[in-house]
Enzyme design. Structure first.
Site, PDB file in Angstrom:
ATOM      1  N   TYR A 249       1.123  -1.522   0.108  1.00  0.00           N
ATOM      2  CA  TYR A 249      -0.182  -0.050  -0.252  1.00  0.00           C
ATOM      3  C   TYR A 249       1.179   1.231   0.101  1.00  0.00           C
ATOM      4  CZ  TYR A 249      -3.831  -2.967   1.529  1.00  0.00           C
ATOM      5  OH  TYR A 249      -4.268  -4.352   1.073  1.00  0.00           O
TER       6      TYR A 249
ATOM      7  N   HIS B 114      -5.541  -7.091  -5.602  1.00  0.00           N
ATOM      8  CA  HIS B 114      -5.388  -8.316  -4.591  1.00  0.00           C
ATOM      9  C   HIS B 114      -4.540  -7.928  -4.513  1.00  0.00           C
ATOM     10  CE1 HIS B 114      -5.868 -10.207  -8.596  1.00  0.00           C
ATOM     11  NE2 HIS B 114      -4.884 -11.063  -8.265  1.00  0.00           N
TER      12      HIS B 114
ATOM     13  N   GLU C 108      -1.459 -17.329  -9.190  1.00  0.00           N
ATOM     14  CA  GLU C 108      -1.090 -15.912 -10.059  1.00  0.00           C
ATOM     15  C   GLU C 108       0.560 -16.854  -9.623  1.00  0.00           C
ATOM     16  OE1 GLU C 108      -1.127 -11.699  -9.661  1.00  0.00           O
ATOM     17  OE2 GLU C 108      -3.870 -12.471  -9.753  1.00  0.00           O
TER      18      GLU C 108
END
Length: 85
Positions: free
Chosen positions: A12, A44, A72
């Site tokens: 973030y 995500h 992923e």
């Protein structure tokens, strides 16, 4: 955030800095929590400080986020029988 590719992550704080708002990781997280299309806009792929999973506003919360990241290849999948996996 939309520029993050499959399997790519950042925190973030890093996203806030890239967006021109250094030190505003919490505000970025709050804005992301209002994302109405988390599969289209890949929130995500944004992690908490230290590479921790962090929150996720889609159904299933952080557990869903973690599963998506494992699919992923962005985070390791624990070996079968791993006590911590």
């Amino acid at each position: 955030m939309r520029k993050l590719r499959h399997g790519e992550t950042l925190t973030y704080g890093e996203l806030a800095e890239r967006a021109g708002f250094p030190g505003q990781a919490q505000a970025v997280g709050q804005a992301m929590g209002k994302n109405p299309v988390p599969l289209v806009v890949p929130c995500h792929r944004v992690l908490a400080a230290g590479g921790k999973i962090g929150g996720f506003s889609a159904p299933g919360g952080a557990a869903t986020k973690e599963k998506m990241l494992r699919l992923e290849g962005a985070i390791a999948t624990p070996a079968q029988g791993d006590l911590f996996g």
